[in-house]
Each structure stands twice: as structure tokens, then as C-alpha cells.
Scaffold this motif. Structure first.
Motif, PDB file in Angstrom:
ATOM      1  N   ALA A  77       0.827  -1.210   0.000  1.00  0.00           N
ATOM      2  CA  ALA A  77       0.000   0.000   0.000  1.00  0.00           C
ATOM      3  C   ALA A  77       0.861   1.260   0.000  1.00  0.00           C
ATOM      4  CB  ALA A  77      -0.931  -0.007   1.208  1.00  0.00           C
ATOM      5  N   ARG A  78       1.956   1.216   0.737  1.00  0.00           N
ATOM      6  CA  ARG A  78       2.813   2.395   0.803  1.00  0.00           C
ATOM      7  C   ARG A  78       3.649   2.549  -0.456  1.00  0.00           C
ATOM      8  NH1 ARG A  78       6.506   4.717   5.792  1.00  0.00           N
ATOM      9  NH2 ARG A  78       7.639   6.250   4.545  1.00  0.00           N
ATOM     10  N   TYR A  79       4.140   1.425  -0.990  1.00  0.00           N
ATOM     11  CA  TYR A  79       4.990   1.457  -2.179  1.00  0.00           C
ATOM     12  C   TYR A  79       4.409   0.532  -3.244  1.00  0.00           C
ATOM     13  CZ  TYR A  79       8.321   3.617   1.018  1.00  0.00           C
ATOM     14  OH  TYR A  79       8.926   4.449   1.922  1.00  0.00           O
ATOM     15  N   PRO A  80       3.319   0.954  -3.886  1.00  0.00           N
ATOM     16  CA  PRO A  80       2.698   0.075  -4.884  1.00  0.00           C
ATOM     17  C   PRO A  80       3.631  -0.208  -6.051  1.00  0.00           C
ATOM     18  CG  PRO A  80       1.753   2.292  -4.953  1.00  0.00           C
ATOM     19  CD  PRO A  80       2.611   2.234  -3.734  1.00  0.00           C
ATOM     20  N   GLU A  81       3.640  -1.466  -6.492  1.00  0.00           N
ATOM     21  CA  GLU A  81       4.419  -1.913  -7.644  1.00  0.00           C
ATOM     22  C   GLU A  81       5.912  -1.628  -7.492  1.00  0.00           C
ATOM     23  OE1 GLU A  81       2.683  -0.102 -11.047  1.00  0.00           O
ATOM     24  OE2 GLU A  81       0.801  -1.199 -10.878  1.00  0.00           O
ATOM     25  N   THR A  82       6.392  -1.694  -6.245  1.00  0.00           N
ATOM     26  CA  THR A  82       7.813  -1.458  -5.990  1.00  0.00           C
ATOM     27  C   THR A  82       8.515  -2.731  -5.560  1.00  0.00           C
ATOM     28  OG1 THR A  82       7.432   0.842  -5.382  1.00  0.00           O
ATOM     29  CG2 THR A  82       9.483  -0.157  -4.608  1.00  0.00           C
ATOM     30  N   PHE A  83       7.972  -3.419  -4.558  1.00  0.00           N
ATOM     31  CA  PHE A  83       8.627  -4.601  -4.014  1.00  0.00           C
ATOM     32  C   PHE A  83       7.889  -5.874  -4.413  1.00  0.00           C
ATOM     33  CE2 PHE A  83       9.801  -1.174  -1.081  1.00  0.00           C
ATOM     34  CZ  PHE A  83      11.179  -1.315  -1.098  1.00  0.00           C
ATOM     35  N   SER A  84       8.657  -6.939  -4.527  1.00  0.00           N
ATOM     36  CA  SER A  84       8.102  -8.273  -4.721  1.00  0.00           C
ATOM     37  C   SER A  84       8.053  -8.938  -3.359  1.00  0.00           C
ATOM     38  CB  SER A  84       8.977  -9.073  -5.687  1.00  0.00           C
ATOM     39  OG  SER A  84       8.479 -10.370  -5.866  1.00  0.00           O
ATOM     40  N   THR A  85       6.883  -8.976  -2.743  1.00  0.00           N
ATOM     41  CA  THR A  85       6.766  -9.345  -1.324  1.00  0.00           C
ATOM     42  C   THR A  85       6.467 -10.821  -1.076  1.00  0.00           C
ATOM     43  OG1 THR A  85       4.430  -8.709  -1.352  1.00  0.00           O
ATOM     44  CG2 THR A  85       6.016  -7.022  -0.707  1.00  0.00           C
ATOM     45  N   ASP A  86       6.456 -11.648  -2.106  1.00  0.00           N
ATOM     46  CA  ASP A  86       6.074 -13.048  -1.914  1.00  0.00           C
ATOM     47  C   ASP A  86       6.982 -13.786  -0.940  1.00  0.00           C
ATOM     48  OD1 ASP A  86       4.056 -12.606  -3.683  1.00  0.00           O
ATOM     49  OD2 ASP A  86       5.063 -13.557  -5.397  1.00  0.00           O
ATOM     50  N   SER A  87       8.258 -13.440  -0.928  1.00  0.00           N
ATOM     51  CA  SER A  87       9.204 -14.178  -0.083  1.00  0.00           C
ATOM     52  C   SER A  87       9.570 -13.441   1.198  1.00  0.00           C
ATOM     53  CB  SER A  87      10.474 -14.482  -0.880  1.00  0.00           C
ATOM     54  OG  SER A  87      11.082 -13.285  -1.313  1.00  0.00           O
ATOM     55  N   PHE A  88       8.838 -12.368   1.529  1.00  0.00           N
ATOM     56  CA  PHE A  88       9.137 -11.596   2.731  1.00  0.00           C
ATOM     57  C   PHE A  88       7.941 -11.554   3.673  1.00  0.00           C
ATOM     58  CE2 PHE A  88      11.990  -9.972  -0.522  1.00  0.00           C
ATOM     59  CZ  PHE A  88      13.206 -10.079   0.144  1.00  0.00           C
ATOM     60  N   ALA A  89       8.250 -11.519   4.956  1.00  0.00           N
ATOM     61  CA  ALA A  89       7.198 -11.459   5.970  1.00  0.00           C
ATOM     62  C   ALA A  89       6.780 -10.037   6.287  1.00  0.00           C
ATOM     63  CB  ALA A  89       7.681 -12.145   7.254  1.00  0.00           C
ATOM     64  N   GLY A  90       7.497  -9.082   5.765  1.00  0.00           N
ATOM     65  CA  GLY A  90       7.208  -7.683   6.030  1.00  0.00           C
ATOM     66  C   GLY A  90       8.454  -6.857   5.865  1.00  0.00           C
ATOM     67  N   ALA A  91       8.424  -5.666   6.441  1.00  0.00           N
ATOM     68  CA  ALA A  91       9.573  -4.759   6.285  1.00  0.00           C
ATOM     69  C   ALA A  91       9.656  -3.813   7.466  1.00  0.00           C
ATOM     70  CB  ALA A  91       9.456  -3.972   4.995  1.00  0.00           C
ATOM     71  N   VAL A  92      10.887  -3.482   7.837  1.00  0.00           N
ATOM     72  CA  VAL A  92      11.155  -2.434   8.816  1.00  0.00           C
ATOM     73  C   VAL A  92      11.371  -1.141   8.031  1.00  0.00           C
ATOM     74  CG1 VAL A  92      12.682  -1.629  10.645  1.00  0.00           C
ATOM     75  CG2 VAL A  92      12.200  -4.077  10.406  1.00  0.00           C
ATOM     76  N   ILE A  93      10.655  -0.093   8.404  1.00  0.00           N
ATOM     77  CA  ILE A  93      10.743   1.193   7.708  1.00  0.00           C
ATOM     78  C   ILE A  93      11.442   2.201   8.607  1.00  0.00           C
ATOM     79  CG2 ILE A  93       9.489   2.965   6.446  1.00  0.00           C
ATOM     80  CD1 ILE A  93       9.059   0.161   5.330  1.00  0.00           C
ATOM     81  N   TYR A  94      12.534   2.780   8.101  1.00  0.00           N
ATOM     82  CA  TYR A  94      13.273   3.826   8.811  1.00  0.00           C
ATOM     83  C   TYR A  94      12.943   5.161   8.158  1.00  0.00           C
ATOM     84  CZ  TYR A  94      16.046  -0.172  10.407  1.00  0.00           C
ATOM     85  OH  TYR A  94      16.451  -1.365  10.940  1.00  0.00           O
ATOM     86  N   GLU A  95      12.506   6.127   8.962  1.00  0.00           N
ATOM     87  CA  GLU A  95      12.045   7.398   8.406  1.00  0.00           C
ATOM     88  C   GLU A  95      13.139   8.462   8.332  1.00  0.00           C
ATOM     89  OE1 GLU A  95       9.299   7.481   7.002  1.00  0.00           O
ATOM     90  OE2 GLU A  95       8.114   5.877   7.894  1.00  0.00           O
TER      91      GLU A  95
END
Length: 393
Positions: free
Chosen positions: A127-145
Motif C-alpha cells: 500500500a505504501r509502495y505500490p508496484e515497488t517490491f516483490s513481497t512473496d518471499s518476505f514477511a514484512g519490512a522495517v521502515i526507517y524514516e
């Protein structure tokens, strides 16, 4: 009376930021055999991701909140000086399934300390980065601002130019043979063209610092190789395209001003490097080619624009040394061993060097960057990769 107050050996980012900090009230000369930012500094990634790469993984030894605030304030205050620009972009650390629980706990702990960090599930990342990451093999992401990047050459030459405007002198084409000591105190440096006299010597010669100081003091710094590939993604990335890290491979990447993607990683130690600039290994190109299409959407056709490798210095705990050691000659300050993170550590380096020379109080503790934190000063230690994910475990 010495000809100069301070001679800085090395015109990389550590030497230039030291000169920038000292020049307003000291007679400073910077000497280097090569040009300013001509070696590893000018070829670095330029990441300013201090909370993830430099401080948080080593929170037990470093003054995290104060150092992070200092770095963030420093680059933002310098932004707009000369040609320098700080590109503020969020950092995304992609988390594999076996690290998900630890990542969530890590984020919760750091948020309590007031750091700008969140955890996103795959749906939230899309939702935050549409069509940017391929998330099938990841459980999520840590976001640093509170992170971003700089062009390393422009940043360093801006520091040089501002230091010169404050009275510092830069001499390139000068080969330093040794630090000169008399009666327990430094008196300058010996070069092939003669002695440069000074009351203080700041040794900021990167991985060569250990060899340069071999007859003066032993430091646990060993050279290692960093590799970079620049890719053309074949499409516009947009102004909000983030930086990112893959915790499985320790690859990290960021956009650049030309719309390309700069990918770093592939580190390993070298015993006796012959030069700082080298070609990348074929296996590293293969690793990038295998990894990025699994992390980034629509990345199968990206092409290589450029590639290079360079040499930096590492310490046993992957944190630099900025210190005037008690067992060193009076007037000697060491600034080296930044483990590929010297660009983002530079505000800490410059401020610490000034504190050590002037006696002024730094806005953070210097204990975590002091030489005496090491029980051994040998170089037979296990090398730690740069990537934030692996270091957080």
C-alpha cells in the motif's frame, strides 16, 4: 613553534570533515597522495542511515539517541551549502519469515526510544509502495524514516571547500611516510618532499592508517573489499522511491540522481590490497542479478551501467575508531576503521576530532569509539558484513 596547529593525513571524508570542524580557529593543513575524495570516499554509497547501520546494532557501546540526532541535524544543516544536497528517502529493510518476530520486537523497542521506525506487513508495504517490491518471499519490512543519501563526492568536496573558506590548506600529491614523534609528542609528518610540522596529527588515512602508525601505536584495523553495481531499471523510479536492504544477502540499494539504482555489498577481507579501485567479482554480479528481481517488482530486465570495487578498513566490532589514545604520543588523533560507513559516521567523526583536540565537550559520549574498548589490537578477528539485517540478529 610548529608551522601548523594540525596536520590531517587523508583527504577522504574523515579528513575533510575534521578540517571543516577545526579550521575556524586552528591553522589546519590536509595532505594526501591522491585527490580529495579520490579513493574509497568518492566511490562509496553515500547512505545516511545512521540508526540502522551504525548505531542501533551496537547500542550497548554507542550513545545512540545523541549520535543519531547529531548526524541527522548535521547533514540537514549542511544541505544547500555549495552544491551539496541531502536526499531524504525512507529506508526499507526487507524481513524474511524466520526474522519476523525478532524484527517486530526490535521495532517496538526502538519506537519506545523515540526513533522513527515502523514495521509493515506485506499488505502495508504494498500500500505504501505500490508496484515497488516483490513481497512473496518476505514477511514484512522495517521502515526507517529519518534516513537518506548524499552524493559522496559532492558532500566531501563541499566540506573541503568550506574548510578552505575557513582558512584550511589542502595539499594533494603528498606521500606521507611516517608520523614524526619527539619526546613523547607528535611534531608533524615526514613526507617524500620534507617534514610538515604541526602540534597535532589527525591520522585519517583509511585502511592504510594501521601501516602508517605501525611504529607509533597498534590499532585493530584490517582492509576489506566493498563492491558496487549501478543498474538502469528501465523505467522511471519517481521522487519517493526508497532505499532498501535485503537481510538474507546483505545487499543494499538506493536510487541516484540519474534515475539508476546503486547496489552495494559483497564484502570480504584482504590481507594486502594493492590498490583501492578494482573490478567487481563475477560472483557479485551474479548475486545482484539473482537477488534484486526477487526483491523488486519488474526488475528482470535491468541492465548494468557501471561497476567498481574499493577498499576500506574494518574493526572487530564494525565501529570506527576516533580517539587520542592514552598510550599514543601526545597530539595524535586517530580517525579510521569506519567499516564502509564512514560517510554516514562523518558528522560524529568531525565533532569527535574537534573535541579531542580542543577539549570541548562533544554532544555524545566518545567511549564507544575509543581504542581502549578492544581487548586485543590484532587483526585476526572475524569480519562483520555491512548489512543492517545481519548485524541486528
Amino acid at each position: 613553534m610548529a608551522a601548523h596547529d594540525v596536520v590531517v593525513v587523508g583527504a577522504g571524508v574523515a579528513g575533510c570533515v575534521s578540517a571543516y570542524e577545526l579550521a575556524p580557529d586552528h591553522d589546519v593543513i590536509v595532505v594526501d597522495e591522491g585527490p580529495v575524495a579520490g579513493e574509497t570516499t568518492g566511490r562509496s554509497s553515500g547512505l545516511i542511515t545512521v540508526t540502522t547501520d551504525v548505531l542501533v546494532p551496537r547500542a550497548e557501546t554507542l550513545d545512540v539517541p545523541e549520535m543519531a540526532a547529531h548526524v541527522n541535524d548535521y547533514v540537514r544543516e549542511l544541505d544547500g551549502t555549495g552544491e551539496f544536497e541531502f536526499f531524504e528517502r525512507p529506508g526499507v529493510e526487507l524481513v524474511p519469515p524466520d526474522q519476523a518476530d525478532g524484527a517486530r520486537e526490535y521495532v517496538a523497542r526502538l519506537r519506545e526510544d523515540g526513533l522513527g521506525i515502523t514495521y509493515l506487513e506485506p499488505d502495508g508495504l504494498d500500500a505504501r509502495y505500490p508496484e515497488t517490491f516483490s513481497t512473496d518471499s518476505f514477511a514484512g519490512a522495517v521502515i526507517y524514516e529519518d534516513v537518506g543519501w548524499v552524493d559522496p563526492y559532492t558532500y566531501t568536496t563541499t566540506l573541503e571547500q568550506e574548510a578552505e573558506s575557513r582558512g584550511a590548506e589542502f595539499r594533494t600529491g603528498v606521500h606521507v611516510e611516517e608520523v614524526t614523534v619527539d619526546d613523547g609528542a607528535v611534531v608533524g609528518v615526514e613526507t617524500r618532499s620534507g617534514r610538515v610540522e604541526a602540534d597535532h596529527v589527525v591520522c585519517a588515512a583509511g585502511w592504510r592508517t594501521r601501516e602508517l602508525l605501525a611504529d607509533v601505536i597498534e590499532i585493530p584495523v584490517r582492509p576489506f573489499r566493498i563492491q558496487i553495481v549501478t543498474l538502469d531499471p528501465g523505467r522511471a523510479l519517481g521522487d519517493e522511491y526508497p532505499m532498501a536492504w535485503d537481510a538474507r544477502t546483505d545487499l543494499y540499494w538506493r536510487p541516484d540522481a540519474a534515475g539508476h539504482i546503486h547496489v552495494g555489498g559483497g564484502e570480504y577481507t584482504l590481507d594486502e590490497p594493492q590498490s583501492t579501485s578494482q573490478d567487481v567479482d563475477e560472483w557479485y554480479v551474479d548475486l545482484v542479478a539473482e537477488t534484486l528481481p526477487n526483491c523488486l517488482a519488474d526488475f528482470e530486465t535491468a541492465g548494468i551501467v557501471d561497476s567498481w570495487a574499493c577498499i576500506d578498513g574494518a574493526t572487530p566490532d564494525a565501529v570506527g575508531i576516533v580517539d587520542a589514545p592514552a598510550d599514543a604520543p601526545d597530539g595524535l588523533v586517530i580517525a579510521t576503521g569506519f567499516h564502509g560507513l564512514g560517510m554516514m559516521f562523518s558528522p560524529i567523526t568531525g565533532t569527535a576530532v574537534r573535541s579531542l583536540i580542543t577539549g570541548e565537550r562533544a554532544p555524545f559520549s566518545l567511549d564507544g569509539i575509543a581504542l581502549n574498548r578492544f581487548g586485543s589490537r590484532g587483526v585476526d578477528f572475524e569480519f562483520q558484513p555491512i548489512g543492517g539485517g545481519a548485524m541486528r540478529e
